[in-house]
Design a protein around this motif. Structure first.
Motif, PDB file in Angstrom:
ATOM      1  N   THR A 142       5.152  10.565 -16.002  1.00  0.00           N
ATOM      2  CA  THR A 142       4.228  10.457 -14.874  1.00  0.00           C
ATOM      3  C   THR A 142       4.187   9.022 -14.369  1.00  0.00           C
ATOM      4  N   PRO A 143       4.421   8.789 -13.066  1.00  0.00           N
ATOM      5  CA  PRO A 143       4.367   7.432 -12.517  1.00  0.00           C
ATOM      6  C   PRO A 143       2.962   6.841 -12.614  1.00  0.00           C
ATOM      7  N   PRO A 144       2.862   5.522 -12.524  1.00  0.00           N
ATOM      8  CA  PRO A 144       1.545   4.884 -12.615  1.00  0.00           C
ATOM      9  C   PRO A 144       0.639   5.269 -11.453  1.00  0.00           C
ATOM     10  N   ARG A 145      -0.645   5.413 -11.753  1.00  0.00           N
ATOM     11  CA  ARG A 145      -1.652   5.705 -10.733  1.00  0.00           C
ATOM     12  C   ARG A 145      -2.426   4.453 -10.362  1.00  0.00           C
ATOM     13  N   VAL A 146      -2.232   3.390 -11.137  1.00  0.00           N
ATOM     14  CA  VAL A 146      -2.936   2.128 -10.930  1.00  0.00           C
ATOM     15  C   VAL A 146      -1.913   0.996 -10.866  1.00  0.00           C
ATOM     16  N   PHE A 147      -2.134   0.055  -9.940  1.00  0.00           N
ATOM     17  CA  PHE A 147      -1.267  -1.125  -9.825  1.00  0.00           C
ATOM     18  C   PHE A 147      -2.113  -2.392  -9.807  1.00  0.00           C
ATOM     19  N   PHE A 148      -1.561  -3.453 -10.395  1.00  0.00           N
ATOM     20  CA  PHE A 148      -2.132  -4.785 -10.249  1.00  0.00           C
ATOM     21  C   PHE A 148      -1.180  -5.603  -9.387  1.00  0.00           C
ATOM     22  N   ASN A 184      -6.830   4.778  -6.298  1.00  0.00           N
ATOM     23  CA  ASN A 184      -7.441   5.746  -5.383  1.00  0.00           C
ATOM     24  C   ASN A 184      -7.406   5.281  -3.929  1.00  0.00           C
ATOM     25  N   GLU A 185      -6.226   4.837  -3.488  1.00  0.00           N
ATOM     26  CA  GLU A 185      -6.008   4.482  -2.082  1.00  0.00           C
ATOM     27  C   GLU A 185      -6.759   3.222  -1.644  1.00  0.00           C
ATOM     28  N   LYS A 186      -7.179   2.395  -2.585  1.00  0.00           N
ATOM     29  CA  LYS A 186      -7.930   1.202  -2.215  1.00  0.00           C
ATOM     30  C   LYS A 186      -7.431  -0.029  -2.963  1.00  0.00           C
ATOM     31  N   PHE A 187      -7.519  -1.204  -2.276  1.00  0.00           N
ATOM     32  CA  PHE A 187      -7.295  -2.493  -2.909  1.00  0.00           C
ATOM     33  C   PHE A 187      -8.648  -3.095  -3.252  1.00  0.00           C
ATOM     34  N   GLU A 188      -8.792  -3.542  -4.483  1.00  0.00           N
ATOM     35  CA  GLU A 188     -10.024  -4.191  -4.909  1.00  0.00           C
ATOM     36  C   GLU A 188      -9.685  -5.571  -5.460  1.00  0.00           C
ATOM     37  N   GLY A 222       1.320  -0.100 -12.978  1.00  0.00           N
ATOM     38  CA  GLY A 222       2.424  -0.812 -12.344  1.00  0.00           C
ATOM     39  C   GLY A 222       2.017  -2.223 -11.954  1.00  0.00           C
ATOM     40  N   HIS A 223       2.983  -3.082 -11.783  1.00  0.00           N
ATOM     41  CA  HIS A 223       2.717  -4.472 -11.382  1.00  0.00           C
ATOM     42  C   HIS A 223       3.616  -4.865 -10.216  1.00  0.00           C
ATOM     43  N   ILE A 224       3.023  -5.537  -9.235  1.00  0.00           N
ATOM     44  CA  ILE A 224       3.759  -6.080  -8.098  1.00  0.00           C
ATOM     45  C   ILE A 224       3.355  -7.541  -7.928  1.00  0.00           C
ATOM     46  N   SER A 225       4.345  -8.403  -7.761  1.00  0.00           N
ATOM     47  CA  SER A 225       4.071  -9.826  -7.563  1.00  0.00           C
ATOM     48  C   SER A 225       4.826 -10.307  -6.331  1.00  0.00           C
ATOM     49  N   VAL A 226       4.107 -11.001  -5.441  1.00  0.00           N
ATOM     50  CA  VAL A 226       4.701 -11.487  -4.201  1.00  0.00           C
ATOM     51  C   VAL A 226       4.378 -12.973  -4.036  1.00  0.00           C
ATOM     52  N   THR A 227       5.384 -13.773  -3.703  1.00  0.00           N
ATOM     53  CA  THR A 227       5.176 -15.187  -3.400  1.00  0.00           C
ATOM     54  C   THR A 227       5.807 -15.506  -2.053  1.00  0.00           C
ATOM     55  N   VAL A 228       4.986 -15.980  -1.121  1.00  0.00           N
ATOM     56  CA  VAL A 228       5.452 -16.353   0.214  1.00  0.00           C
ATOM     57  C   VAL A 228       5.591 -17.873   0.274  1.00  0.00           C
ATOM     58  N   ASP A 229       6.799 -18.337   0.542  1.00  0.00           N
ATOM     59  CA  ASP A 229       7.059 -19.775   0.693  1.00  0.00           C
ATOM     60  C   ASP A 229       7.514 -19.988   2.130  1.00  0.00           C
ATOM     61  N   VAL A 230       6.564 -20.263   3.029  1.00  0.00           N
ATOM     62  CA  VAL A 230       6.900 -20.344   4.440  1.00  0.00           C
ATOM     63  C   VAL A 230       7.748 -21.565   4.745  1.00  0.00           C
ATOM     64  N   MET A 236       0.829  -1.201   0.000  1.00  0.00           N
ATOM     65  CA  MET A 236       0.000   0.000   0.000  1.00  0.00           C
ATOM     66  C   MET A 236       0.866   1.255   0.000  1.00  0.00           C
ATOM     67  N   ASP A 237       1.893   1.270   0.841  1.00  0.00           N
ATOM     68  CA  ASP A 237       2.791   2.424   0.888  1.00  0.00           C
ATOM     69  C   ASP A 237       3.498   2.642  -0.445  1.00  0.00           C
ATOM     70  N   THR A 238       3.941   1.540  -1.067  1.00  0.00           N
ATOM     71  CA  THR A 238       4.644   1.641  -2.343  1.00  0.00           C
ATOM     72  C   THR A 238       3.727   2.192  -3.434  1.00  0.00           C
ATOM     73  N   CYS A 239       2.531   1.627  -3.531  1.00  0.00           N
ATOM     74  CA  CYS A 239       1.581   2.098  -4.545  1.00  0.00           C
ATOM     75  C   CYS A 239       1.242   3.570  -4.320  1.00  0.00           C
ATOM     76  N   ARG A 240       0.997   3.926  -3.081  1.00  0.00           N
ATOM     77  CA  ARG A 240       0.638   5.305  -2.769  1.00  0.00           C
ATOM     78  C   ARG A 240       1.762   6.275  -3.132  1.00  0.00           C
ATOM     79  N   SER A 241       2.999   5.867  -2.878  1.00  0.00           N
ATOM     80  CA  SER A 241       4.129   6.759  -3.131  1.00  0.00           C
ATOM     81  C   SER A 241       4.261   7.091  -4.621  1.00  0.00           C
ATOM     82  N   TYR A 242       3.959   6.122  -5.488  1.00  0.00           N
ATOM     83  CA  TYR A 242       4.004   6.385  -6.928  1.00  0.00           C
ATOM     84  C   TYR A 242       2.751   7.104  -7.409  1.00  0.00           C
ATOM     85  N   ALA A 243       1.607   6.678  -6.909  1.00  0.00           N
ATOM     86  CA  ALA A 243       0.342   7.243  -7.394  1.00  0.00           C
ATOM     87  C   ALA A 243       0.181   8.713  -7.030  1.00  0.00           C
TER      88      ALA A 243
END
Length: 225
Positions: A116-122, A150-154, A176-184, A99-106
């Motif tokens: 202009t940085p991206p205003r939308v992220f997937f 707009n400050e929200k995750f959908e 923008g695109h962010i991908s996260v994989t957690v392998d506990v 959320m912080d990362t997306c907000r900082s660019y948007a």
């Protein structure tokens, strides 16, 4: 520096540290009888000689903690009984960071030189399935996808960003695109980030569980563009 600060500055290369963990020495095994010579005297001023056949090579103290090819120590394994609580803790921290990362660019202002940085992220978030007490994997990976705007995750379906035209603005895409994989089980988090044609990077972070609690540790850069 906490994880939120690390991932907000994800486009900056992380400084990696190398850690190690050494094992205890073991006594060498010997076989056969050794006959001690009696009544052996050594002349004053001379050094006694030792039969080379009686010498025993002490084993080299080895590092039992697994390492990557570059010598960086791999994460320590996590108690399977803690998998669920670890995943929840890590998930909460990751989404706060995302959320912080997306907000900082948007919210950043663009300019004619850099665009202009991206205003939308997937965002794609994956938790790897882990074996049960019998070593059998009984469930599939958990995969969630979101759209930030707009400050929200959908929540969105797989492929929601397919067919969406990417429009270039200077060094950025409009999305923008962010991908996260957690392998506990492996105690790792793979994190990739892309906001432009040549503006992206990928990292692997360590999940640490010790007497200090649960936290996200050292990052290793995997790729950069």
């Amino acid at each position: 520096m906490n994880m939120r600060k690390k991932l907000c500055a994800i486009s900056v290369a992380l400084v990696m540290t190398v850690t190690g963990c050494a094992s205890d020495k073991t006594d060498p095994a010997t076989s056969g009888d050794v006959t001690k010579e009696e009544n052996t005297t050594v002349a004053e001023g001379t050094e006694p000689t030792v039969d080379s056949s009686l010498k025993v090579e002490m084993p080299v103290k080895e590092d039992l903690k697994e390492t990557y090819e570059d010598g960086t120590a791999k994460p320590a394994p996590i108690d399977p009984n803690l998998y669920d609580v670890v995943k929840q803790k890590v998930r909460d921290e990751l989404f706060a960071s995302i959320m912080d990362t997306c907000r900082s660019y948007a919210t950043a202002e663009g300019d004619a030189e850099y665009g202009t940085p991206p205003r939308v992220f997937f965002i794609s978030y994956t938790e790897k399935a882990v074996p049960n007490s019998e070593g059998i994997i009984t469930s599939e990976d958990l995969v969630e996808r979101y759209k930030y705007e707009n400050e929200k995750f959908e929540p969105v379906e797989k492929g929601a960003d397919e067919g969406v035209d990417l429009v270039r603005s200077g060094m950025y895409w409009n999305i923008g695109h962010i991908s996260v994989t957690v392998d506990v089980q492996a105690a790792t988090i793979d994190y990739s980030f892309n906001v432009g044609p040549l503006y992206g990077s990928g990292y692997q972070f360590e999940i640490i569980v010790d007497e200090q609690g649960i936290r996200i540790g050292q990052g290793r850069m995997q790729w950069i563009s």
